[in-house]
Design an enzyme around this catalytic site. Structure first.
Site, short mmCIF file in Angstrom:
data_model
loop_
_atom_site.label_atom_id
_atom_site.label_comp_id
_atom_site.label_asym_id
_atom_site.label_seq_id
_atom_site.Cartn_x
_atom_site.Cartn_y
_atom_site.Cartn_z
N GLN A 2 -10.53 -20.87 29.85
CA GLN A 2 -9.11 -20.61 30.08
C GLN A 2 -8.27 -21.70 29.41
O GLN A 2 -7.05 -21.61 29.38
CB GLN A 2 -8.82 -20.61 31.59
CG GLN A 2 -9.56 -19.52 32.34
CD GLN A 2 -9.46 -19.76 33.85
OE1 GLN A 2 -8.50 -19.37 34.49
NE2 GLN A 2 -10.45 -20.41 34.41
N HIS A 48 -7.00 -17.62 27.10
CA HIS A 48 -5.55 -17.81 27.22
C HIS A 48 -4.91 -18.36 25.95
O HIS A 48 -3.78 -18.80 25.98
CB HIS A 48 -5.24 -18.73 28.41
CG HIS A 48 -5.60 -18.12 29.73
ND1 HIS A 48 -5.73 -18.85 30.90
CD2 HIS A 48 -5.86 -16.83 30.08
CE1 HIS A 48 -6.06 -18.04 31.91
NE2 HIS A 48 -6.15 -16.81 31.44
N CYS A 69 4.38 -15.28 15.40
CA CYS A 69 5.76 -14.88 15.10
C CYS A 69 6.20 -13.84 16.13
O CYS A 69 5.50 -12.86 16.38
CB CYS A 69 5.84 -14.31 13.69
SG CYS A 69 7.47 -13.58 13.34
N GLY A 116 -14.69 -26.25 36.94
CA GLY A 116 -13.35 -26.85 36.88
C GLY A 116 -12.20 -25.87 36.82
O GLY A 116 -11.22 -26.12 36.15
N VAL A 152 -14.56 -30.38 41.85
CA VAL A 152 -14.41 -31.53 42.75
C VAL A 152 -14.04 -31.11 44.16
O VAL A 152 -14.19 -31.87 45.12
CB VAL A 152 -13.36 -32.56 42.23
CG1 VAL A 152 -13.89 -33.32 41.03
CG2 VAL A 152 -12.04 -31.90 41.91
N ALA A 154 -16.95 -32.67 36.69
CA ALA A 154 -17.75 -31.93 35.71
C ALA A 154 -18.47 -32.86 34.73
O ALA A 154 -19.61 -32.60 34.34
CB ALA A 154 -16.84 -30.96 34.94
C1 BJW Z 1 -12.11 -30.53 38.47
C2 BJW Z 1 -11.95 -31.81 37.96
C3 BJW Z 1 -13.09 -32.42 37.41
C4 BJW Z 1 -10.05 -31.17 38.66
N1 BJW Z 1 -14.27 -31.76 37.43
N2 BJW Z 1 -13.27 -29.90 38.48
C5 BJW Z 1 3.07 -12.37 39.92
C6 BJW Z 1 3.82 -12.50 38.76
C7 BJW Z 1 3.23 -12.47 37.49
C8 BJW Z 1 1.86 -12.31 37.36
C9 BJW Z 1 1.11 -12.21 38.53
C10 BJW Z 1 1.71 -12.22 39.78
N3 BJW Z 1 0.74 -12.09 40.72
C11 BJW Z 1 -0.45 -12.02 40.08
C12 BJW Z 1 -0.23 -12.07 38.76
C13 BJW Z 1 -1.27 -12.04 37.72
C14 BJW Z 1 -1.36 -13.41 37.10
C15 BJW Z 1 -2.05 -14.30 38.11
O1 BJW Z 1 -3.25 -14.32 38.23
N4 BJW Z 1 -1.31 -15.08 38.87
C16 BJW Z 1 -1.88 -15.91 39.94
C17 BJW Z 1 -1.45 -17.35 39.75
C18 BJW Z 1 -1.45 -15.34 41.26
N5 BJW Z 1 -2.11 -13.25 35.88
C19 BJW Z 1 -1.52 -12.96 34.74
O2 BJW Z 1 -0.31 -12.86 34.65
C20 BJW Z 1 -2.44 -12.74 33.57
N6 BJW Z 1 -2.12 -11.52 32.97
C21 BJW Z 1 -2.34 -10.38 33.61
O3 BJW Z 1 -2.84 -10.31 34.70
O4 BJW Z 1 -1.95 -9.30 32.92
C22 BJW Z 1 -2.05 -8.06 33.56
C23 BJW Z 1 -1.00 -7.17 33.06
C24 BJW Z 1 -1.27 -5.83 33.11
C25 BJW Z 1 -0.30 -4.97 32.67
C26 BJW Z 1 0.89 -5.47 32.17
C27 BJW Z 1 1.14 -6.81 32.12
C28 BJW Z 1 0.17 -7.68 32.56
C29 BJW Z 1 -2.23 -13.81 32.51
C30 BJW Z 1 -2.61 -15.13 33.01
C31 BJW Z 1 -2.35 -16.17 31.96
C32 BJW Z 1 -2.48 -17.54 32.56
N7 BJW Z 1 -1.89 -18.44 31.76
C33 BJW Z 1 -1.91 -19.83 32.17
C34 BJW Z 1 -0.77 -20.54 31.48
C35 BJW Z 1 -1.09 -20.83 30.08
C36 BJW Z 1 0.00 -21.67 29.63
C37 BJW Z 1 -0.47 -22.86 28.91
O5 BJW Z 1 -1.62 -23.34 28.99
O6 BJW Z 1 0.42 -23.34 28.29
O7 BJW Z 1 -3.18 -20.43 31.91
S1 BJW Z 1 -1.71 -20.13 33.90
C38 BJW Z 1 -2.68 -21.56 33.98
O8 BJW Z 1 -3.70 -21.24 34.95
C39 BJW Z 1 -3.37 -21.67 32.61
C40 BJW Z 1 -4.81 -21.84 33.04
O9 BJW Z 1 -5.65 -21.45 31.97
C41 BJW Z 1 -4.92 -21.00 34.26
C42 BJW Z 1 -6.06 -21.33 35.14
O10 BJW Z 1 -5.92 -22.60 35.70
P1 BJW Z 1 -7.19 -23.48 35.91
O11 BJW Z 1 -7.83 -23.73 34.63
O12 BJW Z 1 -8.01 -22.93 36.98
O13 BJW Z 1 -6.51 -24.90 36.33
P2 BJW Z 1 -6.01 -25.38 37.76
O14 BJW Z 1 -5.13 -26.55 37.53
O15 BJW Z 1 -5.49 -24.29 38.58
O16 BJW Z 1 -7.34 -25.87 38.49
C43 BJW Z 1 -8.08 -26.99 38.04
C44 BJW Z 1 -9.36 -27.05 38.87
O17 BJW Z 1 -10.16 -28.08 38.35
C45 BJW Z 1 -9.11 -27.35 40.35
O18 BJW Z 1 -9.91 -26.45 41.12
C46 BJW Z 1 -9.62 -28.77 40.52
O19 BJW Z 1 -10.20 -29.00 41.79
C47 BJW Z 1 -10.65 -28.84 39.44
N8 BJW Z 1 -10.94 -30.18 38.89
N9 BJW Z 1 -10.72 -32.22 38.07
C48 BJW Z 1 -14.37 -30.54 37.94
N10 BJW Z 1 -13.11 -33.69 36.87
#
Ligand code: BJW
Length: 239
Positions: free
Chosen positions: A101, A119, A127, A181, A208, A225
């Site tokens: 991701q 992502h 564009c 992670g 973690v 990790a």
């Molecule tokens: C460690 C550690 C160490 C720390 N060792 N571990 C309401 C409005 C709009 C959308 C939605 C909504 N409700 C639900 C949705 C769907 C939405 C969604 O899931 N939202 C939830 C938040 C509720 N999903 C989407 O919108 C997706 N699209 C979609 O569903 O399309 C369907 C669709 C159908 C038809 C028409 C239209 C749409 C798209 C999701 C895109 C996510 N994008 C992001 C932003 C990117 C921006 C950027 O990077 O600039 O991607 S969100 C953000 O979260 C980013 C990440 O990739 C993603 C996941 O986060 P991640 O990697 O899990 O990080 P953290 O910070 O959450 O967690 C870190 C973890 O590491 C923690 O657990 C720590 O404990 C751990 N950790 N140190 C091991 N050393």
């Protein structure tokens, strides 16, 4: 039986098809801030307020300022032992699909090749008029005059269907699914481990702290990790 690293390593060592899902936590030890911790904040904005198409159409300069700040951080970071352990796994003659991701590109920099960037990538632009994808070169406007945007999947946007399909099929085919992670909060990425489990895979989670996936995982290996993966993926795991 959630924390037995030696047993998890043994099962991993026997698998021929492995799928790995990584999230921001895998890059945390490289110095890249995670999304949902305090460090993820920038100028008091939460990522959800900036990583969406409405924010960009309302104020593209602000959203680009955030991405340039993040590019500055990522550009100064190096892959850590977790990235390297996963790259080394790929070289062992088993099928490894690394689904990330993360948009930071650190897995490829560590040497992983079979990487699906769910992502997008912070070093690419698209564009907003023609959809043309390019490497980021400092320009914010395309030669056609339209805004360039980061080639990243924002909230409410669909993932590239081809990449998502490949990820779904790797999860379904996997004998072991490793989730590392990630908070397991964001869909559709958070559905992959359950899909793998339903298809018979052993699910191993490394984090973690517990996440919504933890209760369903076969193994939960708690710790950073960069420390857990090198032990879990060692050629000669602990007895
Ligand atoms: C460690 C550690 C160490 C720390 N060792 N571990 C309401 C409005 C709009 C959308 C939605 C909504 N409700 C639900 C949705 C769907 C939405 C969604 O899931 N939202 C939830 C938040 C509720 N999903 C989407 O919108 C997706 N699209 C979609 O569903 O399309 C369907 C669709 C159908 C038809 C028409 C239209 C749409 C798209 C999701 C895109 C996510 N994008 C992001 C932003 C990117 C921006 C950027 O990077 O600039 O991607 S969100 C953000 O979260 C980013 C990440 O990739 C993603 C996941 O986060 P991640 O990697 O899990 O990080 P953290 O910070 O959450 O967690 C870190 C973890 O590491 C923690 O657990 C720590 O404990 C751990 N950790 N140190 C091991 N050393």
């Amino acid at each position: 039986m959630q924390g037995d690293l030696a047993e998890a390593a043994r099962i991993l060592g026997q698998a021929q098809r492995i799928a790995v899902l990584t999230g921001a936590g895998v890059s945390a030890e490289s110095g890249v801030p995670t999304f949902r911790g305090e460090q993820g904040l920038w100028k008091s904005y939460r990522p959800e307020q900036l990583a969406n198409p409405m924010a960009f159409s309302g104020n593209p300069e602000l959203v680009w300022e955030w991405y340039r700040w993040r590019q500055g951080i990522v550009g100064g970071c190096q892959p850590n032992p977790a990235h390297h352990a996963l790259a080394e796994l790929e070289g062992r003659g088993v099928s490894v699909t690394l689904i990330t991701q993360n948009v930071d590109g650190l897995h490829r920099r560590a040497g992983s090749e079979n990487v699906l960037e769910l992502h997008g990538n912070i070093w690419r632009t698209r564009c907003t008029r023609e959809g043309k994808i390019d490497h980021y070169a400092g320009e914010l406007k395309c030669s056609c005059g339209a805004w360039l945007r980061p080639h990243i999947v924002w909230f409410g946007e669909q993932l590239d269907p081809l990449i998502l399909d490949q990820a779904l099929s790797a999860a379904r085919r996997s004998q072991v699914f490793l989730s590392v992670g990630t908070s397991s909060l964001v869909a559709p990425a958070n559905m992959l481990p359950r899909l793998a489990a339903d298809s018979g895979a052993t699910v191993i989670e490394v984090n973690v702290e517990p996440t919504p996936l933890t209760v369903d995982a076969d193994f939960f290996l708690q710790g950073p990790a960069g420390e857990v993966l090198p032990r879990l993926l060692a050629k000669d795991p602990p007895p």
